[in-house]
Design a protein around this motif. Structure first.
Motif, PDB file in Angstrom:
ATOM      1  N   ARG A 140      36.552  33.760  21.814  1.00  0.00           N
ATOM      2  CA  ARG A 140      36.329  33.010  23.063  1.00  0.00           C
ATOM      3  C   ARG A 140      37.322  33.481  24.119  1.00  0.00           C
ATOM      4  N   ALA A 141      38.575  33.705  23.684  1.00  0.00           N
ATOM      5  CA  ALA A 141      39.590  34.174  24.635  1.00  0.00           C
ATOM      6  C   ALA A 141      39.223  35.545  25.190  1.00  0.00           C
TER       7      ALA A 141
ATOM      8  N   GLU B  50      41.314  29.468  30.872  1.00  0.00           N
ATOM      9  CA  GLU B  50      40.586  29.101  29.660  1.00  0.00           C
ATOM     10  C   GLU B  50      40.883  30.086  28.522  1.00  0.00           C
TER      11      GLU B  50
ATOM     12  N   ALA C 106      42.435  29.010  24.912  1.00  0.00           N
ATOM     13  CA  ALA C 106      41.820  29.356  23.628  1.00  0.00           C
ATOM     14  C   ALA C 106      42.821  30.031  22.707  1.00  0.00           C
TER      15      ALA C 106
ATOM     16  N   LEU D 216      38.165  31.170  18.198  1.00  0.00           N
ATOM     17  CA  LEU D 216      38.959  30.953  19.410  1.00  0.00           C
ATOM     18  C   LEU D 216      39.457  32.272  19.983  1.00  0.00           C
TER      19      LEU D 216
ATOM     20  N   ARG E 116      35.693  24.959  14.780  1.00  0.00           N
ATOM     21  CA  ARG E 116      36.820  25.687  15.325  1.00  0.00           C
ATOM     22  C   ARG E 116      37.483  26.501  14.231  1.00  0.00           C
TER      23      ARG E 116
END
Length: 678
Positions: A608-609, A620, A624, A605, A600
């Motif tokens: 991913r967002a 989700e 993130a 992140l 991570r």
């Protein structure tokens, strides 16, 4: 018993003779231990242990001498106490004998007691595994006395090779190259240099080349007194420079009166079969690797190493240099071919020389970049076992621990690297990169300022400093640093960052132009293709170009993942590209794989967002982003980000950014921390 009677007892019982014999024996034992412990490969504190043993044994020997006598019949109790006369005159021989005992005791204590002082570091002692109590030396760049300035590489290369050879001798402490070379062309007194580097001696010299003939002078200076310990002049042809390095190294060792182990001695008696022209190409390649790590310098370095190997195919150092150059090229451009060829070059270098520290460091970095962290740690540990002061091994191991998310080990290794090379920007840069990538921007800034002061001509140094200032909400200072970076050189990174600033300012066409320039400079870097594709999607009439750019980004990203499947950030970025092209199933699979990896970072992140937002999975996406903010991603940047325009209707997103003042749209880079630091 009065003093006279006590002295009489000492003489009667033979205590003073035992003391004299014990001191003489201890002296001899310590001398033998001092000479032979390095030859036997004993630890550096072996002499200290002998000294402790003799010190503990001294009062025991005196007590035994007082209590017992050694006679022909064996050990017997000492005779009864003598009664001295009212006036006892001490004979002159007895007085001289007593003074001799005291002199021996004091001399042993004076010469060896310093070994028992806790925490005292002898000449050249440093933190980070460098052995204490050993002679220390710094090797300065050799002055170019040739007619052309383009001959600087020869003096620098010769000095570096001598330094590398000396640093492999476990009996010496040698200042790191980047620390000593920092003083090149600086008007600094040798004593000041020695004090700053923590050494007792400095080796300096000059080189003059005339065709294939080379004249080399060298001198070793004891910095405390300023006196010259040794000097010599050599006339050789280029082919004889390899052997000359060993001649100079041997002279340094002899002048410092260092007793070498058999293993160290073998390092100074190797035979070389390297052609003169090959060695010249090799020195040229090393010279380019010492320069700023940009594409042109790395390309030149790789070219010279290839030419050296065309002439001398078994030149281990040239194979190691080729590995270094190709790996650094891969880290910039992500060309799979560079990585694969670099791996082969490293393996070939290791086959030819299993004692080469530089090869293990190159292998360690190669395994780190490919996600083989266990093998990377093994390689760096091998390098440190051969040279406990190998700063690049500490840097590589620290960066490996960073990739493994082990913060305590990261800071330990990178801090050691900084302590060992206080005047080298690279060690500070690595530690700053770690703090930056973990969201500790305030801790990164002073280190990046130090990097910029040590390397003011580096566009990357100013670029990174600007990024850190921006991330803490100081756009004015960030802009100044970025302007200086662009003025130095328009690299792919700086152009991409300028594209990011224009993107966030809403200047989409200008941003696309900068990304296109970045792609031209680094055509195999998947991230730049991805940024270009994302930007082109917002420009009417360029959807087809956007699709081609994103498909190229996916192909190159998959090549990256083939080399390092554990690169969670690359997985998240490729997933966002797939989502933009409507390949939802493939995107979700990559996102799920990224979750399983356990890694991570706030940048992973973030991407991913982006992917979840494009897929319409808003809950989700916000989750993130919340996690990214917890890891240090600045909330103020989110309100500017066009990638999250559809999220602004989500209550949780509004709560996340509520109360923050959007930063001026100067620049912000989601690629920070991924390839930003050389």
């Amino acid at each position: 018993m009065d003093a006279r009677q006590f002295i009489a007892e000492l003489k009667s019982r033979g205590v003073y003779r035992v003391a004299a014999l014990y001191c003489a024996g201890a002296w001899a034992l310590l001398q033998v231990a001092d000479v032979f412990s390095p030859m036997l490969g004993l630890p550096d504190n072996a002499v200290t242990l002998v000294l402790l043993a003799t010190a503990i044994g001294f009062p025991v020997a005196l007590l035994l001498a007082w209590r017992f006598d050694l006679t022909a019949r064996g050990v017997v109790a000492a005779p009864p106490t003598v009664t001295p006369s009212r006036r006892m005159n001490l004979p002159l021989p007895f007085v001289l004998e007593l003074l001799l005992i005291l002199a021996l005791t004091l001399s042993v204590g004076y010469l060896y007691l310093d070994r028992l002082t806790p925490g005292q570091v002898a000449e050249g002692g440093r933190a980070g595994g460098v052995q204490q109590g050993r002679p220390s030396v710094a090797v300065m760049p050799f002055l170019n006395m040739s007619s052309g300035e383009d001959m600087d590489y020869l003096g620098d290369g010769l000095a570096e090779e001598i330094l590398n050879l000396l640093s492999r001798l476990s009996e010496l402490n040698v200042a790191a190259r980047t620390a000593s070379f920092y003083f090149r062309d600086k008007d600094v007194d040798l004593r000041d240099i020695a004090e700053r580097l923590g050494v007792g001696h400095v080796l300096e010299g000059s080189v003059r080349r005339d065709g294939s003939h080379v004249r080399v002078t060298a001198q070793l200076v004891e910095t405390a007194s300023g006196f010259q310990v040794w000097s010599a002049a050599y006339d050789r042809d280029m082919g004889g420079l390899l052997a000359l390095q060993e001649d100079i190294a041997r002279s340094v060792v002899e002048s410092l009166q260092v007793v070498l182990s058999e293993q160290s001695s073998q390092l100074l008696t190797r035979e070389y079969e390297i052609e003169a022209v090959s060695y010249d190409y090799y020195l040229h390649g090393r010279d380019y690797l010492r320069k700023q790590m940009d594409e042109s310098n790395l390309s030149a370095a790789v070219s010279f190493f290839r030419r050296a190997l065309e002439v001398s195919t078994d030149f281990a150092d040239a194979w190691a240099g080729l590995c270094d150059g190709l790996l650094k090229q891969y880290e910039i451009n992500r060309r799979s071919a560079d990585f694969l060829e670099g791996e082969s070059a490293c393996q070939r270098a290791l086959e030819l020389d299993k004692e080469a520290v530089s090869v293990y460091i190159a292998l360690g970095n190669l395994y780190r970049v490919s996600g083989k962290y266990g093998r990377a740690l093994d390689a760096f540990n091998n390098a440190l076992s051969l040279n406990p002061a190998a700063v690049d091994a500490y840097r590589g191991r620290g960066n490996t621990f960073a990739a493994m998310n082990q913060p305590s080990q990261v800071e330990s290794d990178l801090t050691t690297a900084v302590e060992l090379q206080p005047n080298f920007w690279g060690a500070y840069n690595d530690l700053a990169a770690y703090y930056f990538e973990s969201g500790q921007f305030e801790r990164a800034i002073p280190l990046l300022q130090r990097v910029a002061s040590l390397n003011p001509d580096s566009e990357t140094a100013w670029n990174n400093l600007g990024s850190a200032f921006y991330m803490i909400g100081e756009p004015g200072q960030a802009a100044q640093a970025w302007e200086r970076s662009v003025a130095q050189a328009p690299t792919a990174i700086s152009l991409s960052n300028l594209g990011g600033s224009l993107f966030f300012a809403g200047k989409i066409h200008e941003a696309a132009d900068k990304y296109e320039q970045a792609v031209q400079l680094a055509p195999e870097n998947f991230e730049y293709w991805g940024y270009l594709g994302e930007t082109l999607q917002l420009i009417p009439g360029r959807r087809n170009e956007a699709q081609s750019a994103l498909e190229r980004a996916i192909d190159l990203g998959n090549s990256r993942l083939a080399i390092n499947p554990n690169d969670a950030l690359a997985r998240a970025m490729v997933a966002s590209y797939l989502a933009r092209l409507g390949r939802a199933a493939e995107a979700v699979r990559l996102l799920d794989d990224s979750l399983e990896s356990g890694e991570r970072s706030m940048y992973e992140l973030y991407d991913r967002a982006v992917a979840f937002t494009v897929l319409g999975r808003m809950g989700e996406a916000v989750s993130a982003l919340e996690s990214a903010v917890e890891l240090g991603y600045p909330v103020a940047l989110l309100s500017l980000d066009r990638n999250f325009a559809d999220l602004r209707r989500e209550p949780r997103f509004a709560t996340l950014v509520r109360g923050t003042d959007p930063l001026p749209a100067a620049a912000t880079f989601k690629e920070i921390g991924n390839g930003k630091y050389p």
